[in-house]
Design a protein around this motif. Structure first.
Motif, PDB file in Angstrom:
ATOM      1  N   CYS A   5       0.837  -1.187   0.000  1.00  0.00           N
ATOM      2  CA  CYS A   5       0.000   0.000   0.000  1.00  0.00           C
ATOM      3  C   CYS A   5       0.880   1.249   0.000  1.00  0.00           C
ATOM      4  CB  CYS A   5      -0.915   0.007   1.226  1.00  0.00           C
ATOM      5  SG  CYS A   5      -2.172   1.297   1.112  1.00  0.00           S
ATOM      6  N   PRO A   6       0.535   2.266  -0.795  1.00  0.00           N
ATOM      7  CA  PRO A   6       1.323   3.497  -0.819  1.00  0.00           C
ATOM      8  C   PRO A   6       1.422   4.191   0.530  1.00  0.00           C
ATOM      9  CG  PRO A   6      -0.192   3.457  -2.682  1.00  0.00           C
ATOM     10  CD  PRO A   6      -0.542   2.290  -1.793  1.00  0.00           C
ATOM     11  N   CYS A   7       0.425   3.997   1.416  1.00  0.00           N
ATOM     12  CA  CYS A   7       0.429   4.699   2.698  1.00  0.00           C
ATOM     13  C   CYS A   7       1.503   4.190   3.654  1.00  0.00           C
ATOM     14  CB  CYS A   7      -0.951   4.638   3.363  1.00  0.00           C
ATOM     15  SG  CYS A   7      -1.299   3.129   4.289  1.00  0.00           S
ATOM     16  N   GLY A   8       2.064   3.013   3.367  1.00  0.00           N
ATOM     17  CA  GLY A   8       3.163   2.497   4.177  1.00  0.00           C
ATOM     18  C   GLY A   8       2.765   1.770   5.440  1.00  0.00           C
ATOM     19  N   ALA A  18       9.728 -10.030  15.846  1.00  0.00           N
ATOM     20  CA  ALA A  18       9.170 -10.269  14.510  1.00  0.00           C
ATOM     21  C   ALA A  18       9.241  -8.991  13.689  1.00  0.00           C
ATOM     22  CB  ALA A  18       7.729 -10.753  14.617  1.00  0.00           C
ATOM     23  N   LYS A  19       9.602  -9.154  12.447  1.00  0.00           N
ATOM     24  CA  LYS A  19       9.703  -8.021  11.531  1.00  0.00           C
ATOM     25  C   LYS A  19       8.334  -7.691  10.962  1.00  0.00           C
ATOM     26  CE  LYS A  19      12.919  -6.662   8.003  1.00  0.00           C
ATOM     27  NZ  LYS A  19      13.755  -7.072   6.923  1.00  0.00           N
ATOM     28  N   THR A  20       8.007  -6.407  10.924  1.00  0.00           N
ATOM     29  CA  THR A  20       6.732  -6.026  10.324  1.00  0.00           C
ATOM     30  C   THR A  20       6.870  -6.053   8.810  1.00  0.00           C
ATOM     31  OG1 THR A  20       7.259  -3.683  10.363  1.00  0.00           O
ATOM     32  CG2 THR A  20       6.103  -4.563  12.291  1.00  0.00           C
ATOM     33  N   GLN A  21       5.765  -6.297   8.154  1.00  0.00           N
ATOM     34  CA  GLN A  21       5.716  -6.355   6.694  1.00  0.00           C
ATOM     35  C   GLN A  21       4.751  -5.299   6.192  1.00  0.00           C
ATOM     36  OE1 GLN A  21       7.557  -8.523   4.767  1.00  0.00           O
ATOM     37  NE2 GLN A  21       8.529  -9.053   6.696  1.00  0.00           N
ATOM     38  N   PRO A  22       5.047  -4.682   5.045  1.00  0.00           N
ATOM     39  CA  PRO A  22       4.092  -3.726   4.482  1.00  0.00           C
ATOM     40  C   PRO A  22       2.775  -4.430   4.159  1.00  0.00           C
ATOM     41  CG  PRO A  22       6.164  -3.705   3.253  1.00  0.00           C
ATOM     42  CD  PRO A  22       6.231  -4.839   4.222  1.00  0.00           C
ATOM     43  N   LEU A  23       1.667  -3.781   4.477  1.00  0.00           N
ATOM     44  CA  LEU A  23       0.374  -4.351   4.117  1.00  0.00           C
ATOM     45  C   LEU A  23       0.156  -4.189   2.621  1.00  0.00           C
ATOM     46  CD1 LEU A  23      -2.105  -3.187   6.904  1.00  0.00           C
ATOM     47  CD2 LEU A  23      -1.272  -5.493   6.451  1.00  0.00           C
ATOM     48  N   PRO A  24      -0.436  -5.186   1.971  1.00  0.00           N
ATOM     49  CA  PRO A  24      -0.750  -5.024   0.553  1.00  0.00           C
ATOM     50  C   PRO A  24      -1.874  -4.001   0.382  1.00  0.00           C
ATOM     51  CG  PRO A  24      -1.495  -7.166   1.354  1.00  0.00           C
ATOM     52  CD  PRO A  24      -0.770  -6.511   2.477  1.00  0.00           C
ATOM     53  N   PHE A  25      -1.868  -3.327  -0.736  1.00  0.00           N
ATOM     54  CA  PHE A  25      -2.891  -2.328  -1.053  1.00  0.00           C
ATOM     55  C   PHE A  25      -4.284  -2.918  -0.895  1.00  0.00           C
ATOM     56  CE2 PHE A  25      -5.505  -0.156  -4.346  1.00  0.00           C
ATOM     57  CZ  PHE A  25      -5.517   1.114  -3.777  1.00  0.00           C
ATOM     58  N   SER A  26      -4.465  -4.160  -1.328  1.00  0.00           N
ATOM     59  CA  SER A  26      -5.788  -4.803  -1.285  1.00  0.00           C
ATOM     60  C   SER A  26      -6.287  -5.030   0.145  1.00  0.00           C
ATOM     61  CB  SER A  26      -5.749  -6.139  -2.033  1.00  0.00           C
ATOM     62  OG  SER A  26      -4.818  -7.010  -1.409  1.00  0.00           O
ATOM     63  N   ALA A  27      -5.393  -5.049   1.125  1.00  0.00           N
ATOM     64  CA  ALA A  27      -5.774  -5.263   2.519  1.00  0.00           C
ATOM     65  C   ALA A  27      -5.655  -3.987   3.344  1.00  0.00           C
ATOM     66  CB  ALA A  27      -4.888  -6.348   3.130  1.00  0.00           C
ATOM     67  N   ALA A  44     -10.597   8.114  11.339  1.00  0.00           N
ATOM     68  CA  ALA A  44      -9.926   9.249  10.707  1.00  0.00           C
ATOM     69  C   ALA A  44      -8.543   8.876  10.174  1.00  0.00           C
ATOM     70  CB  ALA A  44      -9.820  10.416  11.690  1.00  0.00           C
ATOM     71  N   GLU A  45      -7.798   8.054  10.901  1.00  0.00           N
ATOM     72  CA  GLU A  45      -6.468   7.672  10.409  1.00  0.00           C
ATOM     73  C   GLU A  45      -6.569   6.874   9.112  1.00  0.00           C
ATOM     74  OE1 GLU A  45      -2.392   5.178  11.336  1.00  0.00           O
ATOM     75  OE2 GLU A  45      -3.811   5.447  12.981  1.00  0.00           O
ATOM     76  N   ALA A  46      -7.498   5.942   9.053  1.00  0.00           N
ATOM     77  CA  ALA A  46      -7.670   5.154   7.822  1.00  0.00           C
ATOM     78  C   ALA A  46      -8.065   6.059   6.657  1.00  0.00           C
ATOM     79  CB  ALA A  46      -8.717   4.062   8.034  1.00  0.00           C
ATOM     80  N   LEU A  47      -8.913   7.054   6.921  1.00  0.00           N
ATOM     81  CA  LEU A  47      -9.288   7.983   5.855  1.00  0.00           C
ATOM     82  C   LEU A  47      -8.075   8.797   5.417  1.00  0.00           C
ATOM     83  CD1 LEU A  47     -11.365   9.220   3.974  1.00  0.00           C
ATOM     84  CD2 LEU A  47     -11.804  10.922   5.747  1.00  0.00           C
ATOM     85  N   MET A  48      -7.291   9.283   6.388  1.00  0.00           N
ATOM     86  CA  MET A  48      -6.113  10.079   6.040  1.00  0.00           C
ATOM     87  C   MET A  48      -5.132   9.245   5.209  1.00  0.00           C
ATOM     88  SD  MET A  48      -2.798  11.153   6.580  1.00  0.00           S
ATOM     89  CE  MET A  48      -2.449   9.874   7.733  1.00  0.00           C
ATOM     90  N   ARG A  49      -4.899   8.000   5.612  1.00  0.00           N
ATOM     91  CA  ARG A  49      -4.002   7.121   4.862  1.00  0.00           C
ATOM     92  C   ARG A  49      -4.542   6.866   3.452  1.00  0.00           C
ATOM     93  NH1 ARG A  49       0.049   4.503   7.257  1.00  0.00           N
ATOM     94  NH2 ARG A  49       0.299   4.654   9.515  1.00  0.00           N
ATOM     95  N   SER A  50      -5.846   6.652   3.336  1.00  0.00           N
ATOM     96  CA  SER A  50      -6.412   6.385   2.015  1.00  0.00           C
ATOM     97  C   SER A  50      -6.355   7.635   1.141  1.00  0.00           C
ATOM     98  CB  SER A  50      -7.847   5.861   2.130  1.00  0.00           C
ATOM     99  OG  SER A  50      -8.729   6.845   2.618  1.00  0.00           O
ATOM    100  N   ARG A  51      -6.460   8.809   1.739  1.00  0.00           N
ATOM    101  CA  ARG A  51      -6.328  10.049   0.962  1.00  0.00           C
ATOM    102  C   ARG A  51      -4.891  10.219   0.477  1.00  0.00           C
ATOM    103  NH1 ARG A  51      -9.879  14.111   0.770  1.00  0.00           N
ATOM    104  NH2 ARG A  51      -8.265  15.680   1.121  1.00  0.00           N
TER     105      ARG A  51
END
Length: 138
Positions: A5-8, A18-27, A44-51
């Protein structure tokens, strides 16, 4: 392979080692940006990330649709030459049931110059949907 996902946003692992992994855009932001069956961002955070992801992907329609009518511009032009480089969410604060703030730093390159956008954004929820209202830049 799935596209990050572009939002990181990364996956949360309970084990500190454990190492964190980037979430896929689809998830991550994908379901909110889906043109055919969009889901409303749950907070609000999810909206900001999606924007942020919408800026990266050039989704002007989504940006306008998630901008509160009281502050939404009549038109929005996105510069295709801008290269978005990353997002860091610094804090989020739920003010009450329908109001929240998210502080973030978004980095991008414009005309060969690196730019940091540091903002505390305000969000409001109406009829179960979150909207970006405005923000204070630092």
């Amino acid at each position: 392979m799935t596209t990050p996902c572009p939002c990181g946003r990364t996956s949360a692992h309970p084990a500190k080692s454990a190492k964190t992994q980037p979430l896929p855009f689809s998830a991550c932001c994908g379901p909110y940006l889906d043109e055919h069956a969009p889901l409303p961002a749950p907070d609000a955070e999810a909206l900001m990330r999606s924007r942020y992801s919408a800026f990266v992907l050039g989704r002007r329609d989504y940006l306008l649709a998630t901008w509160h009518a009281s502050t939404r511009p009549a038109d929005l032009t996105l510069d295709p030459a801008v290269k978005w480089l990353g997002l860091e969410v610094r804090s989020q604060r739920q003010i009450d049931t329908d109001h929240a703030e998210v502080e973030f730093v978004a980095r991008y390159r414009e005309g060969g110059r690196a730019v940091r956008l540091h903002e505390r954004s305000r969000f409001v929820r109406e009829s179960g949907r979150w909207f970006y209202v405005d923000g204070d830049q630092f």
